[in-house]
Design an enzyme around this catalytic site. Sequence first.
Site, PDB file in Angstrom:
ATOM      1  N   LYS A  89      -3.608  92.612 -23.571  1.00  0.00           N
ATOM      2  CA  LYS A  89      -2.536  93.396 -24.182  1.00  0.00           C
ATOM      3  C   LYS A  89      -1.461  93.575 -23.118  1.00  0.00           C
ATOM      4  CE  LYS A  89      -5.097  96.128 -27.608  1.00  0.00           C
ATOM      5  NZ  LYS A  89      -6.439  95.571 -27.513  1.00  0.00           N
ATOM      6  N   MET A 119      -0.971 105.337 -17.662  1.00  0.00           N
ATOM      7  CA  MET A 119      -0.107 104.635 -18.616  1.00  0.00           C
ATOM      8  C   MET A 119       1.200 105.399 -18.847  1.00  0.00           C
ATOM      9  SD  MET A 119      -2.949 103.378 -21.410  1.00  0.00           S
ATOM     10  CE  MET A 119      -3.387 105.052 -21.876  1.00  0.00           C
ATOM     11  N   ASP A 164     -10.002  91.581 -20.573  1.00  0.00           N
ATOM     12  CA  ASP A 164      -8.684  92.206 -20.604  1.00  0.00           C
ATOM     13  C   ASP A 164      -7.793  91.671 -19.490  1.00  0.00           C
ATOM     14  OD1 ASP A 164      -8.941  93.789 -22.798  1.00  0.00           O
ATOM     15  OD2 ASP A 164      -9.369  95.644 -21.729  1.00  0.00           O
TER      16      ASP A 164
END
Length: 265
Positions: free
Chosen positions: A74, A189, A52
């Site tokens: 991502k 987030m 990641d």
Amino acid sequence: MPADGAHRRPSPGTPAGAPGDVVLVGAGPGDPDLMTVGGLRALAEADVVVTDRLVPLAALDAVRPDAQVVDVAKIPGGPSTGQDAIDALLVEHALAGRRVVRLKGGDPFVFGRGGEEAIACARAGVPVRVLPGVTSSVSGPALAGIPVTHRGLTQGFTVVSGHVPPDHPDSTVDWKAVASTGTTIVVLMGVRTLGAIAEALVGGGLDPDTPAAVVADAGLPSQRRVDGTVATIARVAADAGIGAPAVTVVGRVVEALPLEPAPVV
């Protein structure tokens, strides 16, 4: 690194044609010193590492020179590898007899979609192990000098995703209930949605003067912390140019410790 399609020799005792395996490894919040010994060992044994964006790059030093590293980052608002494609990649390499490490920031099972990847592997008959990582929901605040629990202040903490705002149809969080828990509130987030989240917490009954802080880039040399109240923290973070990744902490614990966090090196 070998080109796509490179593969390992089967491990001793592995029957020809038998599948390899997948190890879901939590890489922690970004400092390679916060990776587990088991995680580093798994990297050293891997034939394929699917990594990641938020993993510590120094951790990849443990990967063998002949192993394949696949970046499936991502990037918020940018290029992104779909989850179905990631699942298929893990299964494909494992069924080809390779030992695969899925390296994920934080902990694989804390908003990391590790459960989805484990299900995809299990359905394909691929053995899966999980090596937990140090989750940013606890370590991010701690690295900035904030304990998520503290005797006499709070007896628990609540971790929620701020990926979508409270009024979004995909939101399943009962923000009024979160506001009334009496626990420290940790939001992951949630940089982009912080204003709406703060409004929902105050609307749910949380005192607008409740201390709040945002910790950005926890565990990295670029780590920053900004402080305010639940009513002001979104503006304070925006004025400071805080961006993802960041952890927001709301509660009296923000002011619990009269110390400066140790510098990150």
